[in-house]
Write an enzyme that holds these catalytic residues in place. Structure first.
Site: not given
Ligand code: HOZ
Length: 429
Positions: A144, A239, A268
């Site tokens: 992702y 990434d 992050k």
């Molecule tokens: N896509 C995020 C985890 N891989 C989730 C982000 C969220 O819900 O804060």
């Protein structure tokens, strides 16, 4: 445990927010039941609206490597807020952040700061396309890279959790240039390059996949990607939005595996819990970014001073001698306990840990890619998740997400977690 207040808040939220949330995995569809509404965090703990306390291994999906409300971060944000929260003009903080990132990741000579991981990956790919003059990109199934249209193809994270097809709203034209291979499958990568000669601008990969659950690269996989992309004139993008500074200390997963990518994306951890992202690479590539070059990318809140202040405070902490040695001891304790608990579990569990990331799958298969990740029993995970919640431990509300550790977690909290894990495994019999 009482979750009445969270239930009320979710019902209210569901009237005005799609699914009651602003990011799908938070809705707990992967585990059933109502999401917990969090009121505050302190160190390794989060407290929900009903006053329940949990040892937190979600940590805002990775950013909080120092735990919640770390005094240095609170102080940095407070001090900056007093000076102003956004100017839409350059600040010295952005340069300081860029220097810290370049010092940490020497594969980058120049950095562009943005506001999210999604922005970082989609912008990096635009630059790679502008730089190479090619249109196609290659990603891996189950990885992702944010929710840009052309990256919502065989995506992990919420798309995997909800078992969605590639998203409606993404036009065939948008995804036509996105090619997909299986993670850890170099033959598949070779085949894609063979079928698309001189057309692939970039290969983007989570060096350690974290959005189909935690999946480690096989020996030679990342090196193979390096060799193929070099040979084919494609840009290799690591990434590191999720991996960055959780694997390989401040050298990132690129340092851990000893591979120099052409471009890196970050997010992050480098924002300390505030919205942030970054992408960078060699001068040769980054000179194409406007206004130095012609590849356009911009943002009102890019390099936001509050995010910079928080991120700089985090990076300085991470660069202190002994930081990673200390957290490694805790991570190793968690791993040893988890491995022992998995052996005793009445149902098969596959567990892995690297740096301060970990993941488990309820399967007897070795998990090396998205198809093997999908062999996991999501119903067992849901029961396990709620077993942990009842015991005061908060893991990700989805089988297809990673767990995270912070420096704030104590050995006692880790031992309590392991006890909760053993009991929740036993309850699956
Ligand atoms: N896509 C995020 C985890 N891989 C989730 C982000 C969220 O819900 O804060």
């Amino acid at each position: 445990m009482n979750f009445e207040k969270s239930r009320e808040l979710f019902a209210e939220a569901s009237k005005v927010l799609p699914g009651g949330v602003n990011s799908p995995v938070r809705a707990f569809r992967g585990v059933g039941g109502n999401p917990l509404f969090i009121e505050r965090g302190e160190g390794a703990y989060v407290y929900d609206a009903d006053g329940n306390r949990f040892i937190d291994y979600v940590l805002s999906w990775g950013p909080l490597i120092l735990g919640h409300a770390h005094p240095d971060i609170v102080e940095a944000i407070t001090a900056q807020a007093k000076l102003g929260s956004s100017f839409g003009a350059p600040t010295a903080l952005e340069t300081e952040m860029a220097h810290l990132l370049i010092k940490a990741l020497p594969s980058m000579e120049m950095v562009r700061l943005v506001s999210s991981g999604t922005e970082a990956t989609m912008s990096a790919l635009r630059v790679a396309r502008g730089y190479t003059g090619r249109n196609k990109i290659l990603k891996f199934s189950g990885c992702y890279h944010g929710h840009a249209d052309f990256l919502l193809v065989h995506a992990g994270s919420g798309v995997a959790t909800l078992g969605l097809p590639d998203s409606p709203g993404v036009t065939p034209a948008n995804s036509a240039d996105t090619l997909v291979a299986e993670y850890n499958d170099l033959d598949g990568v070779e085949a894609v390059f063979k079928a698309n000669p001189d057309q692939i601008a970039a290969v983007i990969v989570e060096p350690v996949a974290g959005n189909m659950g935690l999946v480690l690269p096989k020996e030679g996989f990342l090196q193979g990607l390096r060799e193929i992309t070099q040979r084919e004139g494609a840009v290799l993008i690591f990434d590191e939005v999720m991996n960055g500074f959780r694997i390989g200390g401040v050298s990132g997963s690129q340092g851990h595996f000893g591979i120099k990518p052409d471009m890196t994306t970050l997010g992050k951890v480098i924002g300390g819990g505030l919205p942030v992202g970054a992408y960078g690479g060699s001068y040769e590539i980054m000179k194409h970014v406007a206004p130095l070059g012609t590849v356009y990318q911009a943002g009102t809140l890019s390099g936001n001073p509050l995010a910079m202040a928080a991120g700089i405070a985090v990076l300085k902490k991470l660069m202190e001698p002994g930081f990673y040695e200390g957290i490694e001891v805790k991570a190793a304790r968690l791993e040893a306990g988890m491995v022992a608990a998995c052996k005793e579990s009445p149902v098969p569990v596959y567990f892995k840990r690297i740096g301060t990331k970990f993941g488990l799958f309820f399967t007897d298969h070795e998990v090396t890619d998205y198809p093997s990740a999908k062999t996991a029993d999501t119903k067992a995970y849901a029961r396990f998740f709620w077993g942990l919640i009842e015991r005061g431990v908060y893991f990700a509300p989805s089988q297809f997400e990673a767990g995270f550790l912070s420096s704030a977690h104590t050995e006692e909290q880790i031992d309590l977690t392991l006890q909760a894990v053993r009991e929740s495994f036993a309850a699956l019999a």
